[in-house]
Design an enzyme around this catalytic site. Sequence first.
Site, mmCIF file in Angstrom:
data_model
loop_
_atom_site.group_PDB
_atom_site.id
_atom_site.type_symbol
_atom_site.label_atom_id
_atom_site.label_comp_id
_atom_site.label_asym_id
_atom_site.label_seq_id
_atom_site.Cartn_x
_atom_site.Cartn_y
_atom_site.Cartn_z
ATOM 1 C CE LYS A 16 -4.020 1.796 2.819
ATOM 2 N NZ LYS A 16 -4.578 1.635 3.942
ATOM 3 C CB SER A 61 -8.331 0.397 5.817
ATOM 4 O OG SER A 61 -8.984 1.823 5.548
ATOM 5 C CB SER A 104 -8.110 3.258 2.983
ATOM 6 O OG SER A 104 -7.177 2.802 3.739
#
Length: 464
Positions: A41, A140, A116
Amino acid sequence: MALPEGFLPYYKAWEERIGAFIEFAGEKDGEFPSSLPFAVKDNIAARGFSLSCASKLLERFRSPYTATAVRKLQAWGAAVIGKTNMDEFGMGSSTDASALKRTNNPWDQSRVAGGSSGGSAAAVAAGLAPFALGSDTGGSVRQPAAFCGVVGLKPTYGAVSRYGLVAYASSLETIGVLADTTARCRSVFAVIRGKDPLDQTTADAPAEAAPLDVTGGITGGKKGVIGVLSAQIATLEEETRRGFEAAQANLAALGYTLIDVELPSLKYGVPAYYTIATAEASANLARFDSIRYGARPDWSENPDDLIDKAREAGFGPEVKLRILLGTFVLRAGFQDRYYLRAQRIRSGIRRNFEEILGDSDYAPGSPAPRCDAILMPVFPTRAFGRGEAALSPFAQKAADLYTCCANLAGLPALSFPASVEGGLPVGVQLLGRAFSEGTLLAIAESYEAAHPFPHPAGYRSFWN
Ligand code: GLN
């Protein structure tokens, strides 16, 4: 070592449709340094790679150092294949709050991948990496894992070092694992966990905690007791409810004992979460002043004007909203009303869990836990669409109720695909006592053995 034969065209065809990556390092087929790539990420540092947090403000920032979790995986022989898209600074549930690009769900490209950590989830679901790192502040890792049909582990707070993770809400967040199988998730977690001198909140698992390598059951092959949150699921969409019921029936058929449990404080979780998360975000994001980090405006009158202009142009609307909310709940004279009350709710939620699962310190003589794990939905809906079919920003926040409690209590939670309903995966999550990741993984692994995890059309596995 290299990437498998035929992987590059496969990657290109998928990536064009799903847009999972902000940066991709696997272009030069045949030269990749490892046969075990992983995606990261874009709020987790890997030296030389982008660290944009999907924000305009950090769009051109490159990391000068490497996060502990990434470094441990590299020492294990894995290599970073790319950096994945996300909601800006981790704030959101769809990845549509990325300021840099759009990520689509591999199961249906008109829908979001969740967030996310949506880029990480989409990359794993499409087979573009066997596993990925994400971060979970309020759901997330687990929610995009559920939307895309992969495994998502949010570890116990402090089990994995946050060194190298760009801070959003420090007291809530952990680096987590998204993986194609439970076994892979376990191996990756085993590598990245542990005390780190660079993060003072880290700890090793206590000796009394469940070992990580229990397989087939819970302890000594004995199937355990799972508490099911069945009365508090009023908000579930029909298909998600069917998936949740399928998970219960399948676990019962595997020999687990299911009992009903309730979490009286669950309904206060979202307001407490957004109070604490925004308060911490407003402090953590103060560092992005374009002097130490961030894109600079072309000109400014003075230093204050420089900072104003940089933050005005650099942050997206969701990030600005949260900074404002955070400063609002923390303003002088009002802390009792919001922030301190949220902290009391947080303690209440922790006690609710301790009554069911046992406490975090494993002290001898403390009352025996009623359950080995709690089964809960991950999110009220499957992957949602855009435009008319979107979930409003407010509805998205309210929908964090099943995920944010694990962060408030600091407990581990594992999301895994329970079934496919109406062509989209439905995930469920298991929550456990602190440092009980081994138990949660063992339950999910027995589930996976009987109900192999599904894949989107066109999926091909390149990874053993
Ligand atoms: N949806 C939650 C939020 O927007 C969760 C985010 C996260 O875990 N990073 O804050």
